[in-house]
Every structure is written in structure tokens, then in C-alpha cells.
Design an enzyme around this catalytic site. Structure first.
Site, short mmCIF file in Angstrom:
data_model
loop_
_atom_site.label_atom_id
_atom_site.label_comp_id
_atom_site.label_asym_id
_atom_site.label_seq_id
_atom_site.Cartn_x
_atom_site.Cartn_y
_atom_site.Cartn_z
N GLY A 40 1.24 -1.48 -0.16
CA GLY A 40 0.12 0.05 -0.07
C GLY A 40 0.83 1.31 0.17
N SER A 41 2.28 1.56 -0.74
CA SER A 41 2.53 2.73 -0.37
C SER A 41 2.40 3.03 -1.48
CB SER A 41 4.09 2.37 -0.48
OG SER A 41 4.67 1.43 -2.08
N ASN A 42 2.03 3.00 -2.93
CA ASN A 42 1.07 4.00 -3.49
C ASN A 42 0.01 4.83 -2.71
OD1 ASN A 42 2.22 3.77 -6.19
ND2 ASN A 42 2.62 1.95 -5.88
N ASN A 72 -5.96 1.82 -13.21
CA ASN A 72 -4.62 1.08 -12.06
C ASN A 72 -3.53 1.35 -12.80
OD1 ASN A 72 -3.72 -1.42 -11.20
ND2 ASN A 72 -3.11 -2.09 -13.26
N HIS A 78 0.64 0.03 -13.46
CA HIS A 78 1.30 -1.16 -13.88
C HIS A 78 3.03 -0.90 -13.92
CE1 HIS A 78 1.96 -5.42 -14.93
NE2 HIS A 78 2.86 -5.20 -15.85
C1 GRF Z 1 3.48 -1.02 -7.17
O1 GRF Z 1 4.93 -1.18 -8.20
C2 GRF Z 1 2.04 -1.36 -8.93
O2 GRF Z 1 3.07 -1.05 -9.52
C3 GRF Z 1 2.48 -2.45 -9.01
O3 GRF Z 1 2.02 -3.14 -7.65
C4 GRF Z 1 2.70 -2.69 -6.49
C5 GRF Z 1 2.28 -2.10 -5.21
O4 GRF Z 1 3.16 -1.32 -4.05
N1 GRF Z 1 0.52 -2.67 -9.25
P1 GRF Z 1 2.36 -0.99 -3.52
O5 GRF Z 1 1.29 -1.34 -2.53
O6 GRF Z 1 1.91 0.46 -3.86
O7 GRF Z 1 4.27 -0.74 -2.45
#
Ligand code: GRF
Length: 190
Positions: free
Chosen positions: A12-14, A101, A103
């Protein structure tokens, strides 16, 4: 006020980065986070960020429970930030051109079922690619095949390990994903 749901299967860092980016905005909110994995670290982040988080497994997506949760929270838009399940047809129909999404590669290369996380970066290194990057796209009924909204690239050096590539790609994600979410949500007549 645009109400956005974040879906994440893992760390969930994003998701956290996105929430921080918009934290001072009055015209967008993140009422909930959904994960398909009750042990996902994203739930810890949600607690710390005071955002309700829920676990919805494959069954809850297929039987409409997840969709009901979104509707109960008046969600306008869905952001998949590292989410591994396929979005069911009924949810796609309820949110046309309103699910995006990210990727961690330059689609259409290195996409599709099973291509996620470190598997992607390992494949990029094994293929001796000279660059990689991120793709942000609308979600359709197939993994990683929706209309592309944005791509950003970074170099892959012959000496780069998959972890080195992952670090470069994450940097692109943190820089661009919130900006693209902002321009996508506020440019369409959603
Ligand atoms: C990211 O690399 C994103 O591109 C992919 O899944 C990963 C999620 O990382 N879809 P995080 O959970 O947001 O750290």
C-alpha cells in the site's frame, strides 16, 4: 467532492503516497481502502491514516458485496494501487471509465496474469531491456489491457538487479500516479 476508493493487495505504499498528495484538497476524499488480503500491510497504513479499510476476497467481489460497499460510501472513482484481483463485470459496468490501474512496466510488454511485483522486474532484467517504467490505464475485463492514460520510462542498466529496477519504477509511481489520478478524475465529466 470526488470520493475515491483505493484497492490494494499488499504493502500500500502507493495508496499512502496518493493520500498524502491530496491531503489538503477539499474537492477529493478517500473514504475507504479495500484489500483482498486481510494481512496486507495496507491495513496498517489505513489505521495510521485514519481511513477505514476492509477486506473483500474474491467471493465478495463476485457476489456484489464489494460493489455494495462502494455504493454505500458514494464512491465516484476507483484506483487500483497494487491490486491483484480481476475487477468483475458488474463493477466495471457500475464504474465505466472510472477505474484506473498502475502497472510497473511499459504495457503491452510484461503485462497480463501473473505479471506483478518482482515477477515483472525479473522478466525485464531477464529480457535485457534497456528501459522500463510505469503504465497507468483504465481497467477493463482483462488484466492490464485497458486504454492507456499515461506512461513514464526509466533506464535499465546491464548491472541493474530486479530490486534496482523496482526502486526506479517505484520512484516513477510515487512521482506520477497522484498527478495522473488528479488529471484523470478532474478532466473527465465524472
Ligand atoms: C506497484 O509496483 C504497482 O505498480 C503494482 O503493484 C505495486 C504496489 O506496490 N500494481 P504498493 O503496494 O503500492 O507498495
Amino acid at each position: 467532492m470526488k470520493k475515491v476508493a483505493l484497492f490494494a493487495s499488499g504493502s500500500g505504499s502507493n495508496a499512502e503516497n496518493i493520500i498524502h498528495y491530496f491531503q489538503d484538497r477539499e474537492d477529493i476524499s478517500f473514504p475507504l481502502i479495500i484489500s483482498n488480503n486481510k494481512a496486507a500491510y495496507v491495513h496498517e497504513r489505513a489505521k495510521r491514516l485514519h481511513i477505514p479499510s476492509y477486506t473483500c476476497g474474491k467471493e465478495a467481489f463476485e457476489n456484489g458485496e464489494a460493489l455494495l460497499l462502494l455504493q454505500q460510501n458514494e464512491i465516484d472513482f476507483i484506483v487500483l494501487a497494487g491490486f491483484l484481483l480481476k475487477v468483475p463485470e458488474r463493477m466495471l459496468q457500475a464504474y465505466p471509465q472510472k477505474i484506473i490501474n498502475i502497472h510497473p512496466a511499459l504495457l503491452p510488454k510484461f503485462g497480463g496474469k501473473g505479471m506483478y511485483g518482482s515477477y515483472v522486474h525479473e522478466a525485464v532484467v531477464a529480457a535485457k531491456e534497456t528501459n522500463t517504467g510505469i503504465t497507468i490505464h483504465y481497467v477493463n475485463e482483462n488484466y492490464d489491457e485497458g486504454q492507456i492514460i499515461f506512461q513514464a520510462k526509466c533506464a535499465v542498466l546491464p548491472t541493474d538487479s530486479p530490486d534496482d529496477v523496482a526502486a526506479k519504477v517505484h520512484a516513477l509511481e510515487y512521482e506520477y500516479f497522484p498527478q495522473v489520478i488528479n488529471s484523470t478524475i478532474f478532466s473527465t465529466n465524472t
